[in-house]
Scaffold this motif. Structure first.
Motif, PDB file in Angstrom:
ATOM      1  N   MET A   1       0.599  -1.051  -0.211  1.00  0.00           N
ATOM      2  CA  MET A   1      -0.290   0.089  -0.136  1.00  0.00           C
ATOM      3  C   MET A   1       0.993   0.971   0.114  1.00  0.00           C
ATOM      4  O   MET A   1       1.751   1.709   0.843  1.00  0.00           O
ATOM      5  N   ILE A   2       0.319   2.180  -0.739  1.00  0.00           N
ATOM      6  CA  ILE A   2       1.054   3.178  -1.450  1.00  0.00           C
ATOM      7  C   ILE A   2       0.767   4.666  -0.214  1.00  0.00           C
ATOM      8  O   ILE A   2      -0.582   4.611  -0.945  1.00  0.00           O
ATOM      9  N   LEU A   3       1.161   5.094   0.477  1.00  0.00           N
ATOM     10  CA  LEU A   3       0.801   6.280   1.007  1.00  0.00           C
ATOM     11  C   LEU A   3       0.703   7.570   0.138  1.00  0.00           C
ATOM     12  O   LEU A   3       1.759   7.912   0.172  1.00  0.00           O
ATOM     13  N   LEU A   4       0.272   8.380  -0.827  1.00  0.00           N
ATOM     14  CA  LEU A   4      -0.382  10.041  -1.166  1.00  0.00           C
ATOM     15  C   LEU A   4       0.151  10.539  -0.374  1.00  0.00           C
ATOM     16  O   LEU A   4      -1.094  11.418   0.669  1.00  0.00           O
ATOM     17  N   LEU A   5       0.896  11.582  -0.338  1.00  0.00           N
ATOM     18  CA  LEU A   5       0.835  13.284   0.089  1.00  0.00           C
ATOM     19  C   LEU A   5       1.488  14.347  -0.969  1.00  0.00           C
ATOM     20  O   LEU A   5       2.684  14.388  -1.655  1.00  0.00           O
ATOM     21  N   ALA A   6       0.937  14.976  -0.028  1.00  0.00           N
ATOM     22  CA  ALA A   6       1.099  16.834  -1.379  1.00  0.00           C
ATOM     23  C   ALA A   6       1.925  17.341  -0.887  1.00  0.00           C
ATOM     24  O   ALA A   6       2.381  17.383   0.637  1.00  0.00           O
ATOM     25  N   GLY A   7       2.600  18.247  -1.534  1.00  0.00           N
ATOM     26  CA  GLY A   7       3.826  18.937  -0.792  1.00  0.00           C
ATOM     27  C   GLY A   7       3.053  20.108   0.203  1.00  0.00           C
ATOM     28  O   GLY A   7       3.279  20.392   0.910  1.00  0.00           O
ATOM     29  N   SER A   8       2.109  20.366  -0.328  1.00  0.00           N
ATOM     30  CA  SER A   8       1.815  21.384  -0.100  1.00  0.00           C
ATOM     31  C   SER A   8       0.003  21.659  -0.551  1.00  0.00           C
ATOM     32  O   SER A   8       0.157  20.750  -1.151  1.00  0.00           O
ATOM     33  N   ASP A   9      -1.309  22.289   0.696  1.00  0.00           N
ATOM     34  CA  ASP A   9      -2.058  22.258  -0.377  1.00  0.00           C
ATOM     35  C   ASP A   9      -2.933  21.429  -0.318  1.00  0.00           C
ATOM     36  O   ASP A   9      -2.729  21.094  -1.405  1.00  0.00           O
ATOM     37  N   PRO A  10      -2.925  20.601   0.703  1.00  0.00           N
ATOM     38  CA  PRO A  10      -2.859  18.965  -0.229  1.00  0.00           C
ATOM     39  C   PRO A  10      -4.859  19.342  -0.863  1.00  0.00           C
ATOM     40  O   PRO A  10      -5.618  18.593  -1.217  1.00  0.00           O
ATOM     41  N   GLY A  11      -5.433  20.571   0.169  1.00  0.00           N
ATOM     42  CA  GLY A  11      -7.306  20.074  -0.114  1.00  0.00           C
ATOM     43  C   GLY A  11      -7.190  20.667  -1.742  1.00  0.00           C
ATOM     44  O   GLY A  11      -8.289  20.143  -2.460  1.00  0.00           O
ATOM     45  N   SER A  12      -6.949  21.381  -1.643  1.00  0.00           N
ATOM     46  CA  SER A  12      -6.768  22.390  -3.497  1.00  0.00           C
ATOM     47  C   SER A  12      -6.085  21.434  -4.841  1.00  0.00           C
ATOM     48  O   SER A  12      -6.511  21.786  -5.356  1.00  0.00           O
ATOM     49  N   ASN A  13      -5.081  20.704  -4.185  1.00  0.00           N
ATOM     50  CA  ASN A  13      -4.622  19.611  -5.154  1.00  0.00           C
ATOM     51  C   ASN A  13      -4.866  18.631  -4.783  1.00  0.00           C
ATOM     52  O   ASN A  13      -4.239  17.503  -5.239  1.00  0.00           O
ATOM     53  N   LEU A  14      -6.669  17.792  -4.352  1.00  0.00           N
ATOM     54  CA  LEU A  14      -7.100  16.662  -3.858  1.00  0.00           C
ATOM     55  C   LEU A  14      -6.706  15.811  -5.023  1.00  0.00           C
ATOM     56  O   LEU A  14      -6.318  14.968  -5.902  1.00  0.00           O
ATOM     57  N   ASP A  15      -7.380  16.683  -6.849  1.00  0.00           N
ATOM     58  CA  ASP A  15      -7.377  16.760  -7.890  1.00  0.00           C
ATOM     59  C   ASP A  15      -6.211  15.879  -8.264  1.00  0.00           C
ATOM     60  O   ASP A  15      -6.241  14.497  -8.955  1.00  0.00           O
ATOM     61  N   GLY A  16      -5.145  16.047  -8.528  1.00  0.00           N
ATOM     62  CA  GLY A  16      -3.893  15.757  -8.200  1.00  0.00           C
ATOM     63  C   GLY A  16      -3.678  14.157  -8.153  1.00  0.00           C
ATOM     64  O   GLY A  16      -3.233  13.292  -8.401  1.00  0.00           O
ATOM     65  N   LEU A  17      -4.478  14.405  -6.449  1.00  0.00           N
ATOM     66  CA  LEU A  17      -3.535  13.198  -5.770  1.00  0.00           C
ATOM     67  C   LEU A  17      -4.104  12.259  -5.908  1.00  0.00           C
ATOM     68  O   LEU A  17      -4.255  11.205  -5.901  1.00  0.00           O
ATOM     69  N   LEU A  18      -5.589  12.435  -6.493  1.00  0.00           N
ATOM     70  CA  LEU A  18      -6.789  11.584  -6.646  1.00  0.00           C
ATOM     71  C   LEU A  18      -6.820  10.834  -7.840  1.00  0.00           C
ATOM     72  O   LEU A  18      -6.766   9.494  -7.989  1.00  0.00           O
ATOM     73  N   HIS A  19      -5.720  11.526  -9.258  1.00  0.00           N
ATOM     74  CA  HIS A  19      -5.888  11.440 -10.218  1.00  0.00           C
ATOM     75  C   HIS A  19      -4.535  10.166 -10.215  1.00  0.00           C
ATOM     76  O   HIS A  19      -4.606   8.872 -10.394  1.00  0.00           O
TER      77      HIS A  19
END
Lengths: 689, 351
Positions: free
Chosen positions: A1-19
């Protein structure tokens, strides 16, 4: 299982994480996103997008952390990393970013190293050729999960444009004309303003989605050709969509003002910037060469560099991914009766399922109340979740059901939905999984209902089966096309012999310790959609004055039972799986005019008073009850006619009204039941390739 | 022959919030009598609109030295550029530098433990190199550990061999009052740092250093621990700046200082402050080199035993702190003046 985090502002960058999570998942590397990043004010569609990938990272056993858009690492992300890495010193951490300078890379790396207390692995996306389109460091990678694209005779053109464009002169006329073209089918993806403009213009024939309504992957399944208009590609999600279309040998046309797709070197076509030129361009230049354009795009080096496999190799995940094998298991026919408890829908589906040539590949997904009804009929059934006032969100149950559907259903399965409202969970699952969708849809709509947005979701279903009403005036068509198939009424025909009736009545007398001359059965519905307290109390009080009458009130699972209903000694609440049999034993049945009960009584000769349930979400029970009453086949009493209800009951108990109706029912010519036809249609779809 | 005082120009970013600006302030005070000093700075800054460091402004004001902003050319016998990392986001300098000797005082380590760069060193040095005409371009380490990281960095990058490394450490002047250590040390432990994650070791290390049986565990600048909700009933967590440093040192007898293993202090000013305040300092063995004989280098698991031993024998405690203070006292203004004079005379800068 891989955990994905965003470098910053994950709320606004959720699309990128989800994709990225979706792409990894499709490639067989399960990935999750830390649920703490989910915004509290998220749009409804985001709950569905994110639900499959959100996890409580503190309690999840992941074996790798990816930090996306790692060129900027915020204090919050650094703190979260410190938390998550505590007691997980051996788990590798990989930063994926678009570093515009050496300092950017050094600074971000140091920040992560300080948080972890060890060095992370750093991958510069630009260095491996997968530089992002939009400046930030979310990897733009192509799906590995899209199926082969067939040459559809009427290709689906997905037009992505902002609402402003639709306010230009003639724009709406052009869109209206596009919807009528035989050479292509049109879907519009636009912003809220665009959807408002289309709705206000009455262009309801065109299928339209919001930018965030469907995942890029699901949208790409629909699109043979994607045409981008407006100033620029509108956001991360649409960039991913463009990539998915190219990756599945579709055609992408960049007609945006800044031409950002083309500028990135993407294998897109330079298209017209005005809406008016789109159709001639498509018909003259694109459609004749569609297959070749798509293949060249798919085989381009630009796309090859954006293959997820490149990234997987770079990170060193090779060999650990377990590919999904959707075709390994045999496809199934999955019935999904729902809306409310869905008892009636489940009953109807069970009648159809019983006529299917094989029963082994049938699965029911239904409310808990329904599963207890279906199990005795020999069908495998798994429970779905019902709406509850205890849920924080009114869509909570449907988001959970969406997860269950995703888990249960596989590409190649046939999903047979029987219900009035196409929930997001159903709509999304069909499109995302590429299921064969069948909607067993009501034919009798209340005035105004047939224009509802809900009917627009009909397009997700390859076939719509409309079980007919018994009487012609209730068979109005609300939608048209080759996918709409009418069948005779779906009804259980199961008449009891006189001996069976006598035996049952004798059993009831023993069980309730009452020698009765007449039996009244009341089944007014569950009381969930419509409150039936007044009618039930009136009936039981009236019959309470007649000691030689036994009154049985049928209580459905999950029903709301009015307090004090059992105060009359000759009224009893009963649960039964054989309500039709009980009604056949009764001298009078007082019933709601739901589809199943109504037709069962007509086809099995049961004299009844119909008290329709009238609610905005329900079908037109009033019209149904009146159609029978007008022919002398039943009595129709409106819910507010309490005193008349008492008079009509007296007419049955004292004046032989029931016998008159029995005679009329015996003579009436009703349409052939459609159970077998519906089963045949489903079977054809299930076995079609 | 008339000897003129050497002209020394400082090229700095006066908005550095911590040790760099404090070091420059002490330095300028120390050498103002032996040199003609100019202070140069650029308005363009990685620190944005942050005002110059108050202590530095005070020192310059008392010495009558104005900051000359955005001078197109800095001309002097010796130019001292302090902490080149202020150029890490710059593609060029605001000034041209013309001098006989350019000393770039490192302040920051060039590499972190494990070999990762602390900042874009090459980028900063290249910007300085392009803007400077000088006979000598020299990197001046502030400590032995700082020196090692500079040598390691240069060793891996032969293309930067034109930079020489100063033999002496360009040390921080410690003009602090020395407080006599207590004769009755108690198990009162604490740590002080800026509130960055890099300053904090793992939870296990913190637990080992600040156990429940200690009479006091005071952590000043503990903002990250508070943000992580990493609290212990036996810890007193205080935000950075929540109390005066003197007040903080009054609450402890042992300064226990460990950082994230991916960071090494280039010098460790808080360690020096603790010693000056009369406290015994226990720290990572890797930090020991900068304070030879002044601190006790140990592993976190050894902290408890050392504290117990010191409490049991207050004389050893006092002797250790006094020895540490004597070590610190060597980093005084007189010695620094001598250092500067040596470097301005020996190579004939101010003839």
């Amino acid at each position: 299982m891989i955990l994905l985090l965003a470098g910053s502002d994950p709320g606004s960058n959720l699309d990128g994480l989800l994709h990225f999570a979706e792409q990894l998942d499709l490639a067989g590397f399960p990935a999750v996103i830390d649920e703490t990043v989910f915004p509290t004010d998220a749009a409804r569609s985001l709950y569905y997008d994110a639900a499959p990938y959100l996890a409580n990272a503190d309690e999840t056993a992941f074996d790798h952390i990816f930090i996306l858009a790692a060129e900027a690492v915020s204090e919050e992300t650094a703190l979260r990393l410190r938390q998550l890495s505590t007691h997980r010193a051996e788990i590798p951490v990989t930063m994926l970013g678009h570093f515009d300078s050496h300092q950017s890379r050094v600074g971000a790396t140091a920040k992560v190293a300080y948080a972890l207390g060890r060095e992370p692995r750093v991958i510069d996306l630009e260095a491996i050729g997968t530089e992002p389109l939009r400046g930030n460091g979310f990897p733009l990678v192509a799906s590995v999960g899209l199926p082969h694209r067939d040459e559809a005779p009427r290709p689906e053109v997905v037009l992505i444009a902002p609402g402003d464009l639709f306010q230009e002169p003639l724009a709406l006329s052009l869109l209206g004309a596009m919807a009528q073209l035989r050479s292509m089918s049109t879907t519009i993806v636009t912003n809220a303003k665009g959807r408002d403009v289309l709705r206000d213009a009455g262009l309801s024939d065109i299928r339209a989605f919001g930018f965030s309504e469907m995942t890029p992957h699901a949208l790409a399944r629909l699109a043979d050709i994607a045409v981008f208009l407006g100033e620029t590609i509108p956001g991360e999600r649409m960039s991913h969509f463009a990539l998915q279309v190219m990756a599945s040998a579709g055609v992408v046309i960049d007609g945006t003002g800044d031409g950002s797709l083309l500028a990135s070197g993407a294998p897109a076509l330079l298209g017209p910037k005005s809406l008016g030129a789109v159709v001639p361009y498509l018909e003259q230049s694109v459609l004749p060469n569609r297959a070749r354009i798509g293949q060249e795009a798919k085989q381009s080096t630009w796309l090859e560099r954006r293959s997820l496999n490149v990234l997987i190799r770079e990170v060193g995940l090779n060999g650990t991914g377990k590919k999904n094998s959707p075709t390994a298991a045999p496809s199934r026919t999955v019935f999904l009766p729902t809306n409310g408890l869905g008892l009636g829908h489940a009953q109807r589906c069970a009648l159809i399922a019983a006529e299917l040539p094989t029963q082994d590949d049938i699965l029911f997904l239904a409310s808990h109340a329904c599963t207890s009804l279906l199990a005795p009929k020999g069908f495998a059934a798994r429970p779905m979740i019902g709406r509850s006032n205890l849920h924080e969100l009114d869509t909570a149950h449907d988001v959970a059901n969406y997860l269950r559907l995703r888990q249960e259903l596989r590409p190649g399965d046939t999903l047979v939905f029987d219900g009035g409202y196409v929930f997001d969970s159903i709509y999304r699952t069909i499109l995302e999984k590429g299921l064969k969708g069948i909607w067993i849809r009501r034919g009798l709509w209340r005035p105004g209902q047939a224009r509802s947005a809900n009917l627009k979701r009909e397009t997700a279903f390859g076939q719509v089966i409309v079980p007919d009403e018994a009487f012609e005036e209730n068979r109005a068509q609300v939608t048209f096309g080759p996918a709409i198939r009418n069948v005779g009424p779906i009804v259980e025909v199961s008449r009891l012999s006189n001996t069976q009736v006598d035996a049952t009545r004798a059993n009831l007398a023993r069980r309730f310790r009452q020698d009765f001359k007449q039996l009244v059965v009341t089944m007014l519905g569950s009381g969930v959609a419509v409150d039936r307290t007044a009618q039930l109390q009136a009936i039981s009080n009236f019959i309470g004055m007649r000691p030689d009458v036994l009154h049985l009130v049928v209580i459905w699972p999950g029903a709301r039972v009015p307090a004090g209903l059992g105060a009359q000694p000759n009224t009893h609440l009963v649960r039964t799986r054989s309500s039709l049999a009980l009604a056949q034993c009764a001298d009078l049945t007082i019933s709601a005019a739901g589809y199943n009960s109504f037709h069962e009584f007509l086809y099995n000769g049961v004299p009844a008073i119909f008290v329709p349930q009238i609610a905005p979400i329900m079908d037109d029970q009033e019209a149904r009850a009146n159609a029978a009453a007008d022919r002398g086949l039943a009595v129709a009493v409106m819910p507010e006619e309490i005193l008349r209800l008492e008079r009509e009951i007296a007419g049955f108990l004292d004046n032989g009204r029931g016998a008159d109706i029995r005679q009329a029912l015996a003579k009436v010519k009703l349409p052939e039941p459609g159970n077998k036809d519906a089963a045949r249609l489903i079977s054809e779809v299930s076995h079609a390739r | 022959m008339l000897h003129q005082k050497p002209r020394i120009a400082y090229c700095i970013d006066p908005r550095f919030p911590g040790g760099t600006s404090a070091a420059v302030a002490s330095e300028v005070r120390a050498i103002s009598g032996i040199a003609q000093i100019e202070i140069h700075a650029a308005t363009r800054s990685m620190f944005g609109d942050r005002p110059p460091h108050a202590g530095l402004v005070k020192a310059l004001s008392e010495l009558g030295l104005p900051i000359q902003w955005d001078a197109p050319v800095i001309q002097a016998d010796m130019v001292l550029l302090h902490n080149p990392s202020f150029l890490k986001f710059a593609s060029d300098m605001a000034h041209r530098i013309v001098c006989r000797k350019l000393y770039v005082v490192a302040h920051e380590n060039f590499e972190r433990p494990g070999g990762g760069e602390s900042f874009d060193v090459a980028g900063c040095l290249n910007v300085i190199d392009r803007a400077t005409i000088a006979l000598e371009k020299t990197l001046a380490p502030v400590s032995d550990h700082n020196r090692r990281t500079i040598h390691d960095w240069l060793g891996a990058r032969p293309s930067h061999a034109r930079w020489t490394v100063l033999d002496d450490n360009w040390f921080n002047i410690l003009d602090m009052d020395m407080v006599t250590p207590t004769g009755h040390p108690a198990d009162r432990r604490g740590r002080l740092s800026r509130p960055g994650l890099e300053k904090f070791p793992s939870t296990e290390t913190l637990d080992a250093c600040f156990p429940p049986h200690a009479r006091a565990n005071v952590l000043l600048g503990a903002d990250p621990l508070m943000a992580l909700d990493l609290v212990r009933p036996h810890w007193t967590l205080l935000k950075f700046g929540a109390m005066d440093v003197t007040q903080f040192f009054d609450m402890i007898d042992f300064m226990i200082y460990f950082t994230a293993p991916t960071l090494r202090e280039s010098y460790g000013r808080v360690i020096a402050e603790a010693i000056a305040a009369g406290k015994l300092v226990l720290t990572d063995r890797a930090n020991q080199g900068n304070f030879e004989g002044a601190v006790i280098g140990c592993a976190p698991q050894e902290v408890d035993g050392i504290v117990k031993a010191m409490i049991a024998d207050p004389e050893i405690y006092a002797r250790q702190v006094t020895r540490a203070q004597n070590v610190l006292a060597q980093n005084n203004a007189d010695r620094f003046r001598a250092l500067v004079l040596a470097h301005t005379r020996t190579r004939g800068v101010a003839a």
